[in-house]
Design a protein around this motif. Structure first.
Motif, PDB file in Angstrom:
ATOM      1  N   LYS A 125      26.402  16.442   0.428  1.00 10.15           N
ATOM      2  CA  LYS A 125      25.753  17.233   1.464  1.00 10.15           C
ATOM      3  C   LYS A 125      25.307  18.598   0.951  1.00 10.15           C
ATOM      4  N   VAL A 126      25.695  18.919  -0.277  1.00  9.15           N
ATOM      5  CA  VAL A 126      25.297  20.195  -0.863  1.00  9.15           C
ATOM      6  C   VAL A 126      23.797  20.145  -1.128  1.00  9.15           C
ATOM      7  N   GLN A 127      23.056  20.953  -0.396  1.00  9.48           N
ATOM      8  CA  GLN A 127      21.599  20.932  -0.510  1.00  9.48           C
ATOM      9  C   GLN A 127      21.121  22.035  -1.461  1.00  9.48           C
ATOM     10  N   ASP A 128      20.017  21.797  -2.078  1.00  9.91           N
ATOM     11  CA  ASP A 128      19.444  22.742  -3.024  1.00  9.91           C
ATOM     12  C   ASP A 128      17.936  22.712  -2.838  1.00  9.91           C
ATOM     13  N   GLU A 129      17.264  23.793  -3.144  1.00  7.62           N
ATOM     14  CA  GLU A 129      15.812  23.816  -3.001  1.00  7.62           C
ATOM     15  C   GLU A 129      15.148  22.746  -3.867  1.00  7.62           C
ATOM     16  N   THR A 130      15.837  22.338  -4.918  1.00 10.94           N
ATOM     17  CA  THR A 130      15.312  21.271  -5.767  1.00 10.94           C
ATOM     18  C   THR A 130      15.064  20.008  -4.960  1.00 10.94           C
ATOM     19  N   LEU A 131      15.986  19.693  -4.041  1.00 14.29           N
ATOM     20  CA  LEU A 131      15.842  18.477  -3.231  1.00 14.29           C
ATOM     21  C   LEU A 131      14.596  18.558  -2.360  1.00 14.29           C
ATOM     22  N   GLN A 132      14.303  19.726  -1.824  1.00 16.46           N
ATOM     23  CA  GLN A 132      13.113  19.864  -0.997  1.00 16.46           C
ATOM     24  C   GLN A 132      11.847  19.648  -1.820  1.00 16.46           C
ATOM     25  N   ASN A 133      11.845  20.129  -3.053  1.00 13.57           N
ATOM     26  CA  ASN A 133      10.697  19.908  -3.932  1.00 13.57           C
ATOM     27  C   ASN A 133      10.529  18.425  -4.252  1.00 13.57           C
ATOM     28  N   ARG A 134      11.638  17.732  -4.381  1.00 12.55           N
ATOM     29  CA  ARG A 134      11.581  16.314  -4.725  1.00 12.55           C
ATOM     30  C   ARG A 134      10.977  15.478  -3.593  1.00 12.55           C
ATOM     31  N   LEU A 135      11.194  15.899  -2.361  1.00 15.65           N
ATOM     32  CA  LEU A 135      10.667  15.127  -1.227  1.00 15.65           C
ATOM     33  C   LEU A 135       9.148  14.993  -1.307  1.00 15.65           C
ATOM     34  N   GLY A 136       8.484  16.016  -1.812  1.00 18.09           N
ATOM     35  CA  GLY A 136       7.036  15.965  -1.928  1.00 18.09           C
ATOM     36  C   GLY A 136       6.543  14.994  -2.987  1.00 18.09           C
ATOM     37  N   GLU A 137       7.446  14.536  -3.859  1.00 16.33           N
ATOM     38  CA  GLU A 137       7.079  13.612  -4.932  1.00 16.33           C
ATOM     39  C   GLU A 137       7.294  12.151  -4.541  1.00 16.33           C
ATOM     40  N   VAL A 138       7.905  11.919  -3.381  1.00 13.34           N
ATOM     41  CA  VAL A 138       8.222  10.552  -2.972  1.00 13.34           C
ATOM     42  C   VAL A 138       6.977   9.661  -2.866  1.00 13.34           C
ATOM     43  N   PRO A 139       5.888  10.103  -2.224  1.00 14.78           N
ATOM     44  CA  PRO A 139       4.703   9.220  -2.144  1.00 14.78           C
ATOM     45  C   PRO A 139       4.174   8.797  -3.511  1.00 14.78           C
ATOM     46  N   LYS A 140       4.197   9.686  -4.489  1.00 11.84           N
ATOM     47  CA  LYS A 140       3.750   9.335  -5.837  1.00 11.84           C
ATOM     48  C   LYS A 140       4.647   8.249  -6.432  1.00 11.84           C
ATOM     49  N   ALA A 141       5.939   8.415  -6.229  1.00 15.40           N
ATOM     50  CA  ALA A 141       6.884   7.437  -6.769  1.00 15.40           C
ATOM     51  C   ALA A 141       6.688   6.071  -6.110  1.00 15.40           C
ATOM     52  N   ILE A 142       6.485   6.063  -4.806  1.00 19.70           N
ATOM     53  CA  ILE A 142       6.286   4.795  -4.093  1.00 19.70           C
ATOM     54  C   ILE A 142       5.024   4.093  -4.585  1.00 19.70           C
ATOM     55  N   ALA A 143       3.968   4.858  -4.839  1.00 22.63           N
ATOM     56  CA  ALA A 143       2.720   4.266  -5.333  1.00 22.63           C
ATOM     57  C   ALA A 143       2.925   3.603  -6.692  1.00 22.63           C
ATOM     58  N   ILE A 144       3.701   4.242  -7.560  1.00 24.75           N
ATOM     59  CA  ILE A 144       3.985   3.657  -8.877  1.00 24.75           C
ATOM     60  C   ILE A 144       4.796   2.382  -8.727  1.00 24.75           C
ATOM     61  N   ILE A 145       5.777   2.410  -7.828  1.00 26.25           N
ATOM     62  CA  ILE A 145       6.593   1.217  -7.589  1.00 26.25           C
ATOM     63  C   ILE A 145       5.721   0.060  -7.113  1.00 26.25           C
ATOM     64  N   GLU A 146       4.863   0.320  -6.139  1.00 21.21           N
ATOM     65  CA  GLU A 146       4.033  -0.755  -5.576  1.00 21.21           C
ATOM     66  C   GLU A 146       3.112  -1.349  -6.634  1.00 21.21           C
ATOM     67  N   GLU A 147       2.569  -0.506  -7.494  1.00 20.34           N
ATOM     68  CA  GLU A 147       1.671  -0.993  -8.546  1.00 20.34           C
ATOM     69  C   GLU A 147       2.408  -1.944  -9.492  1.00 20.34           C
ATOM     70  N   HIS A 148       3.578  -1.545  -9.926  1.00 19.17           N
ATOM     71  CA  HIS A 148       4.308  -2.359 -10.896  1.00 19.17           C
ATOM     72  C   HIS A 148       5.002  -3.551 -10.243  1.00 19.17           C
ATOM     73  N   MET A 149       5.356  -3.428  -8.991  1.00 21.54           N
ATOM     74  CA  MET A 149       5.905  -4.582  -8.287  1.00 21.54           C
ATOM     75  C   MET A 149       4.833  -5.653  -8.129  1.00 21.54           C
ATOM     76  N   THR A 150       3.603  -5.235  -7.854  1.00 22.45           N
ATOM     77  CA  THR A 150       2.492  -6.184  -7.768  1.00 22.45           C
ATOM     78  C   THR A 150       2.311  -6.909  -9.103  1.00 22.45           C
TER      79      THR A 150
END
Length: 430
Positions: free
Chosen positions: A317-342
């Motif tokens: 539960k220890v939150q850090d500003e790093t985690l907030q920055n990471r949330l913005g990268e989630v869509p990019k990661a999902i797109a990479i996953i979908e491409e390689h899963m295909t």
């Protein structure tokens, strides 16, 4: 990127009781989202249990699976007639109850299970978003399963794809940038609860990977030096202590060391609690952080008025500003996953087609050789013979196709359309 070295020949003689269709690929698991660390500890699988589980799996003809057991999850992936078969394996070796597991577990099948593994392996499903340590745990779990002859070509290819995607996401997105891990969360917790941590005596019980990482973070970020290492294997503690200028003590002195400590970090990963309430009943006030799953600090320790006990769930539960920055990268990661899963699903589909095409080729070869032998009949080979053989082969193939179309009347239009398309006859069927 291939990481598994054993040949496919090892699997040739193994039998399975189910089809290796994607629909029969399942996952059964529990994680931090629905269970606390105490419950997860009941279903944790240690190396000895893992080996027994895989040995038993082979006896019930389940031979393409692996188990991922970490502080935040226990999951079993594999091919089976239904997910209950995997659940049986997990309950057979763990200390958990089957009825409770059925209530708390999640199951996924087919493409949903495949996508889940990609998300776990890339840190999207981790308790700390972007946790990169999970991919190493997947790699090790799969290697162990393969060494026990329980990892087939499908899972090996899938895991290699997950490893590749994890590396891509780490290098092409910011999902794993910044320092966020259980070890770093421990440092933040110590900063909050012990602002004078440099003046405290610290005991680290367990010098495995988590213990070492936590200790390195404390040295780097908090500047602590008064740390005593205790490990069941004394040489391990001694070597790490020498490398970092720390103290160490034999495991037999554990009780005396923890009684005199101000802060105790427990990362021993023993099957049963090692720090017990009676060890600390009359001790001075202490902060204890239990990094182990199952818990290695007895629950009753937390009931002592002079003891503050923190476990891995509270650390997450220890939150850090790093985690907030990471949330913005989630869509990019999902797109990479979908491409390689295909791409992976395309490989799977083509592999199935390749099996059929190979069988067709063998069938054609069989017909070809039989017709030639009948035509030659011990005589000299002539051009007229070749023409007659070819004519009969063509006719026999037409007969095979026609027979199938007649037999499968409900699919006859579909078959004819497919044949028309494959051979590009140019005939308009409208």
């Amino acid at each position: 990127m291939q990481v598994f070295l054993q040949p496919e020949a090892l699997y040739k003689n193994m039998q399975v009781s189910h089809s290796k269709e994607i629909a029969n690929f399942h996952i059964v698991g529990i994680n931090y989202k629905k269970t606390d660390a105490a419950i997860r500890g009941l279903y944790a699988i240690n190396p000895a249990q893992y080996q027994h589980l895989l040995e038993h799996a082979r006896t019930v003809q389940l031979d393409d699976l692996f188990v991922l057991s970490t502080c935040n999850r226990t999951e079993i992936y594999g091919f089976a007639g239904n997910p209950r078969e995997l659940m049986d394996l997990l309950c057979r070796e763990s200390n958990g109850d089957r009825e409770q597991l059925e209530e708390m577990a999640y199951t996924k099948s087919g493409e949903e299970a495949i996508r889940h593994l990609y998300q776990v392996g890339t840190g999207l499903d981790s308790q700390i978003l972007g946790d990169y340590e999970i991919i190493g745990q997947i790699r090790n779990a799969a290697k162990f399963a393969k060494a026990q002859l329980c990892l087939g070509s499908f899972l090996e290819r899938l895991i290699n794809s997950v490893l590749q995607v994890s590396k891509l996401i780490k290098t092409e997105t910011g999902l794993s940038k910044g320092t966020v891990s259980v070890a770093f969360a421990t440092v933040r917790m110590l900063e909050r609860k012990c602002p004078d941590i440099r003046d405290k005596k610290i005991v680290l019980l367990g010098v495995g990977k988590i213990g070492r990482n936590t200790c390195k973070n404390m040295i780097e970020y908090l500047g602590v030096k008064e740390v005593t290492l205790i490990n069941r294997t004394l040489q391990v503690a001694a070597a790490f202590a020498s490398e970092h200028g720390l103290q160490f003590a034999p495991y037999e002195n554990m009780v005396n060391e923890i009684q005199s400590a101000d802060v105790i970090l427990v990362a021993s990963n023993a099957p049963q609690p090692t720090v017990l309430a009676h060890h600390l009943t009359h001790s001075s006030p202490k902060l204890i952080i239990d990094l182990s799953i199952p818990f290695n600090v007895e629950a009753a320790v937390g009931e002592l008025a002079h003891i503050s006990l923190v476990n891995v769930d509270e650390l997450s539960k220890v939150q850090d500003e790093t985690l907030q920055n990471r949330l913005g990268e989630v869509p990019k990661a999902i797109a990479i996953i979908e491409e390689h899963m295909t791409e992976f699903l395309y490989w799977y589909k083509m592999r199935k087609h390749a099996v059929v095409l190979k069988a067709v080729k063998e069938k054609l070869h069989e017909i070809h050789m039989r017709e030639i032998q009948q035509q030659k009949n011990g005589a000299n080979y002539k051009m007229e013979d070749i023409e007659q053989v070819s004519s009969r082969i063509i006719q026999k193939m037409i007969n095979l196709m026609a027979g199938k179309v007649r037999k499968e009347t409900d699919k006859s239009d579909q078959y004819i359309a497919m044949i028309n398309d494959i051979f590009e006859t140019g005939v308009n069927q409208d």
